[in-house]
Design a protein around this motif. Structure first.
Motif, mmCIF file in Angstrom:
data_model
loop_
_atom_site.group_PDB
_atom_site.id
_atom_site.type_symbol
_atom_site.label_atom_id
_atom_site.label_comp_id
_atom_site.label_asym_id
_atom_site.label_seq_id
_atom_site.Cartn_x
_atom_site.Cartn_y
_atom_site.Cartn_z
ATOM 1 N N ASN A 1 -0.791 -14.489 7.044
ATOM 2 C CA ASN A 1 -1.402 -15.826 7.116
ATOM 3 C C ASN A 1 -1.651 -16.334 5.697
ATOM 4 O O ASN A 1 -2.564 -15.861 5.014
ATOM 5 C CB ASN A 1 -2.709 -15.759 7.902
ATOM 6 C CG ASN A 1 -3.365 -17.121 8.047
ATOM 7 O OD1 ASN A 1 -2.938 -18.110 7.448
ATOM 8 N ND2 ASN A 1 -4.413 -17.186 8.843
ATOM 9 N N ALA B 1 -5.385 -17.764 4.891
ATOM 10 C CA ALA B 1 -6.589 -16.953 5.032
ATOM 11 C C ALA B 1 -7.137 -16.597 3.649
ATOM 12 O O ALA B 1 -6.373 -16.323 2.716
ATOM 13 C CB ALA B 1 -6.291 -15.681 5.816
ATOM 14 N N GLY B 2 -8.468 -16.572 3.528
ATOM 15 C CA GLY B 2 -9.077 -16.207 2.267
ATOM 16 C C GLY B 2 -8.811 -17.226 1.175
ATOM 17 O O GLY B 2 -8.415 -18.369 1.433
ATOM 18 N N GLY C 1 -4.683 -11.255 7.064
ATOM 19 C CA GLY C 1 -5.474 -12.471 7.182
ATOM 20 C C GLY C 1 -6.921 -12.087 7.404
ATOM 21 O O GLY C 1 -7.375 -11.045 6.942
ATOM 22 N N GLY C 2 -7.622 -12.907 8.158
ATOM 23 C CA GLY C 2 -9.008 -12.622 8.479
ATOM 24 C C GLY C 2 -9.173 -12.196 9.917
ATOM 25 O O GLY C 2 -8.198 -11.877 10.619
ATOM 26 N N THR D 1 -7.079 -14.282 12.489
ATOM 27 C CA THR D 1 -5.664 -13.905 12.606
ATOM 28 C C THR D 1 -5.517 -12.631 13.422
ATOM 29 O O THR D 1 -4.637 -12.526 14.290
ATOM 30 C CB THR D 1 -5.043 -13.712 11.217
ATOM 31 O OG1 THR D 1 -5.347 -14.826 10.380
ATOM 32 C CG2 THR D 1 -3.529 -13.562 11.314
ATOM 33 N N CYS E 1 -5.250 -4.376 11.078
ATOM 34 C CA CYS E 1 -5.804 -5.437 10.240
ATOM 35 C C CYS E 1 -5.608 -5.121 8.769
ATOM 36 O O CYS E 1 -6.049 -4.064 8.289
ATOM 37 C CB CYS E 1 -7.294 -5.594 10.559
ATOM 38 S SG CYS E 1 -8.192 -6.645 9.412
ATOM 39 N N GLY F 1 -8.770 -11.978 4.593
ATOM 40 C CA GLY F 1 -9.585 -13.130 4.928
ATOM 41 C C GLY F 1 -10.869 -13.158 4.133
ATOM 42 O O GLY F 1 -11.037 -12.427 3.146
ATOM 43 N N SER F 2 -11.795 -14.000 4.582
ATOM 44 C CA SER F 2 -13.064 -14.149 3.878
ATOM 45 C C SER F 2 -14.146 -13.226 4.421
ATOM 46 O O SER F 2 -14.942 -12.669 3.658
ATOM 47 C CB SER F 2 -13.538 -15.604 3.957
ATOM 48 O OG SER F 2 -12.613 -16.469 3.350
ATOM 49 N N ASN G 1 -13.720 -10.579 7.211
ATOM 50 C CA ASN G 1 -13.196 -9.224 7.471
ATOM 51 C C ASN G 1 -14.245 -8.307 8.117
ATOM 52 O O ASN G 1 -14.454 -7.167 7.696
ATOM 53 C CB ASN G 1 -12.685 -8.609 6.162
ATOM 54 C CG ASN G 1 -11.628 -9.454 5.486
ATOM 55 O OD1 ASN G 1 -10.641 -9.836 6.092
ATOM 56 N ND2 ASN G 1 -11.847 -9.783 4.225
#
Length: 331
Positions: free
Chosen positions: A8, A11-12, A73-74, A77, A95, A99-100, A102
């Motif tokens: 993704n 993401a983040g 991603g986070g 996703t 995973c 992401g931000s 997680n």
């Protein structure tokens, strides 16, 4: 076995597609994967990870193969892919935390372990419970009230330089505390009805949300139970005092609320929870794995061992050891 990497790019804060594909190619070669045994795809719209994972799971089932899906991603996703493979016994989702927040991985291990591609490819699948919620499938926590209202404010704070998932969450909390707080909510928890003036609630399969706030420090994602925490409506000063306890998970130890938390928290273990506003002020905002929506009624039901996830090798070994120890304790 087929392996699918879903990346993704939104993401983040950094676009993982710039460097991750080459890192995947190198790790795959070290793991002995031939180029035709894995695929890297980039998502380009909301829901795309779910679509790609579902199509891959269908194809793998038709060919009689096992499928591994790794999402870069986070939590959103990851949730999309998990939803896409739901019901496919031949597929599991892992995973890669880009992401931000997680939060999903915090129940099982560290971000460093989950970023280690060698450990990921050397790991394997385990079965965990899922939650069927009014917002869709969830692997971690469904929250309502102040928590979800805060989630609405997080994106604008994430645009601030050096403001990551946890800091954005804290700043959004501060903003919400400046407005009207608290709702009267009717809960039905496995047949028990509670009418509570409350600040928020968290219905938990996993342990953390909001970028690391430890709502359910002893939740077990494969025990067939939901851990339910309701926080009563309190003054703003008391909220500030409770926040540190709630963030660190110190409100709950050894299977019960700690004494300092008892006046403010209600705790239950349950199979099914529903709640609705009882104050005539309209719907309650709810959130599950990053998805937010106002709902007239929110229902959450545990789906025992309905999800298959991938854990990196160190986390997989710990998870297996914990399960073995718990089985020995029960006998």
């Amino acid at each position: 076995m087929r392996t699918l990497f879903l990346l993704n790019p939104t993401a983040g804060k950094a676009d993982c597609t710039r460097t991750l594909p080459q890192q995947i190619n190198v790790a795959a070669a070290r793991a002995g994967l031939a180029p035709e045994e894995y695929t890297i795809q980039v998502t380009n719209h909301a829901g795309h990870a779910r679509e790609l994972a579902n199509a891959a799971a269908q194809q793998a089932r038709q060919s009689g193969e096992e499928l591994r899906v790794f999402t870069a991603g986070g939590d959103g996703t990851f949730n999309e892919a998990l939803t896409g493979i739901y019901g496919y016994a031949n597929a599991a989702v892992g995973c890669l935390p880009f992401g931000s927040g997680n939060d999903f991985l915090r129940t099982f291990g560290t971000k460093e372990e989950f970023l280690d591609l060698d450990a990921q490819l050397a790991g394997g699948p385990v079965s965990i419970d899922l939650m069927q919620t009014s917002l869709g499938l969830s692997a971690t926590i469904c929250a309502a009230g102040l928590d979800a209202q805060v989630a609405y404010g997080i994106p604008k704070f994430r645009r601030i330089p050096l403001c990551g998932g946890e800091m954005a969450y804290v700043l959004s909390i501060v903003e919400q505390l400046c407005g009207h707080i608290g709702r009267r909510v009717e809960y039905t928890i496995d047949g028990e009805t509670l009418d509570v003036d409350c600040l928020m609630c968290a219905i938990c399969n996993g342990r953390t949300y909001g970028g690391g706030f430890c709502a359910a420090p002893e939740a077990q994602p494969d025990d067939g139970w939901l851990d339910v925490y309701i926080i009563r409506k309190v003054s703003r000063v008391t909220i500030a005092k409770l926040l540190g306890m709630y963030k660190s998970g110190k409100h709950f130890q050894n299977g019960q609320l700690v004494r300092a938390a008892e006046p403010y928290f209600i705790y239950r273990r349950a199979k099914q929870v529903s709640l609705r506003a009882a104050d005539g002020r309209g719907p309650i905002v709810a959130t599950a794995d990053g998805e937010c929506a106002p709902k007239e009624q929110i229902t959450v039901q545990v789906q025992p061992l309905a999800g298959r996830i991938l854990l990196p090798k160190p986390a997989l070994e710990r998870f297996a050891a914990q399960r073995t120890a718990q089985s020995a304790d029960r006998t």
